[in-house]
Design an enzyme around this catalytic site. Structure first.
Site, PDB file in Angstrom:
ATOM      1  N   SER A  54       0.868  -1.183   0.000  1.00 62.99           N
ATOM      2  CA  SER A  54       0.000   0.000   0.000  1.00 62.99           C
ATOM      3  C   SER A  54       0.895   1.220   0.000  1.00 62.99           C
ATOM      4  CB  SER A  54      -0.875   0.038   1.252  1.00 62.99           C
ATOM      5  OG  SER A  54      -1.995  -0.784   1.091  1.00 62.99           O
ATOM      6  N   GLU A  55       0.660   2.163  -0.919  1.00 61.84           N
ATOM      7  CA  GLU A  55       1.617   3.262  -1.041  1.00 61.84           C
ATOM      8  C   GLU A  55       1.650   4.169   0.184  1.00 61.84           C
ATOM      9  OE1 GLU A  55      -0.886   2.629  -3.145  1.00 61.84           O
ATOM     10  OE2 GLU A  55      -1.735   4.426  -4.053  1.00 61.84           O
ATOM     11  N   ILE A  56       0.669   4.060   1.079  1.00 56.89           N
ATOM     12  CA  ILE A  56       0.715   4.826   2.328  1.00 56.89           C
ATOM     13  C   ILE A  56       1.949   4.453   3.155  1.00 56.89           C
ATOM     14  CG2 ILE A  56      -0.732   3.179   3.597  1.00 56.89           C
ATOM     15  CD1 ILE A  56      -1.990   5.618   5.031  1.00 56.89           C
TER      16      ILE A  56
END
Lengths: 226, 246
Positions: free
Chosen positions: A52-54
């Site tokens: 997840s790019e978070i």
């Protein structure tokens, strides 16, 4: 170009299931918002790691009730749980992985795609704004080893989404490898769009009728296999 | 060394009209909500909020208040609007963007991260592959006509890259799980996101922390942001918020 006949295809969940069959064990995968997110429902128990790019590797399934932690969301802002081996990191590390080419596969939604593998997804002009939400989409396209689109074949308003020329602002140029829709599985090749699979009950001519560029029909054309 | 401010209003006393403030957080997660509330109470005007990925969608009440008070001049973000066009039309921020009262400048998320990183590391600009083949290869994206800035590109090894400039905020508002009086910080799970890079990028970084602990309590091997980047630290309560943003 609008189409008068609405073709009956497979539901969104089944598009996601079909995409999940493309993922190999050992792959690192990033899923975009929309149909791509549903792919996560079909890979539980497999040796696949979701990024997840978070700032999370080995993203777990959606969290409910007592499992919800307000410090733990995926990149679509949904609460998730962690798994044994989950890793957290900051945004620079996250985009180092993404832009640095570590994603085996990226699956995105799209508003339009053409036969050269360009696609548009970050801004719908019908909204009447010169700005839109890019998020991580453009970075993900740059770094993906394979870029897949998972989308409805035709827009809700009947407009074709697989077109000769993008009329919406592009997200990336020439990077899309395969397109998975409710009606078909199509590969982007140097010669054009190769129709490989059609939804049960449909013919290649049906799919062509809602696809603007001329399709190359695979000699091994078959029904979508799950 | 003691960087602790007990009163949040004292910690932001010099955030004056016209300041550029980096707001950390990714949607609902890791957003410095109490520093934003303090900024609303202070009434600072003409603000530019430099974001990463939609922290003001996560802090929707605070955004609504900032818009209502006419405190915002500009927002920089990769994902600043509601995904739903219907919800967007009801949103006062989007309305202000449509009316040209507030400028919204949009970048890819990873590009924003690199712009902060460049500012943090003393690098004036970086060449990035992101956005080649899109409108951002040619100019910046903004809702205000005439504000768009042309981009420079350069070819390395046969591939085109876009020159992106460092973005150095006057202040950064940071939210951490744990901190000590010297400013060493530790974040929780995905609440880390843009906090470390913004902390390092700004001229003055102010951190709100849910837990203020004695020196040595944060394991030296587990510090995420070394205290050298932090000017002020404010203890705040852990507040509950709705995670989803629709």
């Amino acid at each position: 170009m609008a189409n008068s006949v609405k073709l009956e295809g497979i539901p969104r969940e089944m598009i996601a299931l079909r995409v999940s069959k493309e993922i190999q064990d050992g792959d690192y995968v990033n899923l975009g918002i929309g149909i791509p997110t549903l792919v996560s429902n079909w890979i539980e128990g497999r040796d696949i790691i979701l990024q997840s790019e978070i700032g999370m590797l080995k993203t777990g399934p959606l969290a409910y009730d007592a499992d919800v932690n307000q410090d733990l969301i995926n990149a679509s802002c949904q609460p998730v749980v962690e798994l044994p081996g989950t890793v957290y990191f900051d945004i620079l590390e996250s985009f180092t992985m993404i832009r640095g080419g570590r994603m085996s596969m990226v699956v995105m939604g799209a508003l339009q795609v053409n036969d050269k593998g360009d696609y548009a997804g970050w801004a719908n002009p019908s909204r009447g704004l010169d700005v839109g939400n890019i998020g991580g989409s453009m970075d993900l396209c740059v770094g993906a080893n394979k870029l897949f689109l998972a989308m409805e074949h035709v827009a809700v308003d009947g407009k074709l989404k697989i077109v000769k020329h993008l009329t919406f602002p592009p997200t990336t140029a020439g990077r899309v490898n395969k397109i998975f829709t409710d009606l078909a599985v199509i590969e982007v090749t140097p010669k054009g769009l190769l129709l490989k699979e059609v939804a049960p009950g449909l013919t290649a001519a049906d799919v062509q009728s809602v696809t603007e560029p001329k399709l190359i029909i695979s000699p091994e054309l078959k029904e979508i296999e799950f | 060394m003691d960087k602790v401010y007990q009163k949040i209003e004292d910690a932001i006393a010099d955030v004056n009209d016209g300041a550029t403030v980096a707001v950390a957080g990714f949607f609902a997660c890791g957003v410095p909500r109490l520093l934003l509330k303090a900024l609303i109470n202070k009434g600072t005007k003409n603000l530019t909020l430099a974001c990463g990925c939609g922290p003001m969608l996560g802090a929707a009440d605070e955004l609504k208040q900032l818009v209502k008070n006419k405190q915002l001049k500009k927002v920089i973000d990769s994902y600043g609007l509601y995904r739903s066009a219907t919800k967007g039309r009801e949103d006062s921020f989007e309305q202000a963007v449509r009316d040209g009262e507030i400028e919204l400048e949009v970048y890819p998320m990873g590009t924003l991260a690199e712009k902060y990183r460049a500012a943090a590391a003393g690098v004036p600009a970086v060449y990035l592959p992101t956005g080649v083949g899109s409108i951002i290869e040619h100019s910046t994206i903004t809702n205000i006509s005439g504000k768009s800035i042309p981009k420079e590109t350069r070819v390395f090894n046969g591939r085109t890259y876009i020159l992106e400039y460092a973005l150095k905020p006057d202040f950064a508002f940071i939210h951490a799980h744990t901190g000590d009086r010297e400013g060493n910080l530790k974040y929780s799970k995905t609440a880390r996101n843009f906090n470390p890079v913004m902390a390092a990028a700004a001229k003055v970084t102010i951190a709100e922390v849910e837990n203020l602990v004695e020196l040595g309590i944060i394991d030296s091997d587990s510090v995420h942001t070394p205290g050298i980047y932090i000017k002020r630290i404010v203890p705040v309560p852990r507040i509950d918020f709705r995670v989803s943003i629709d």
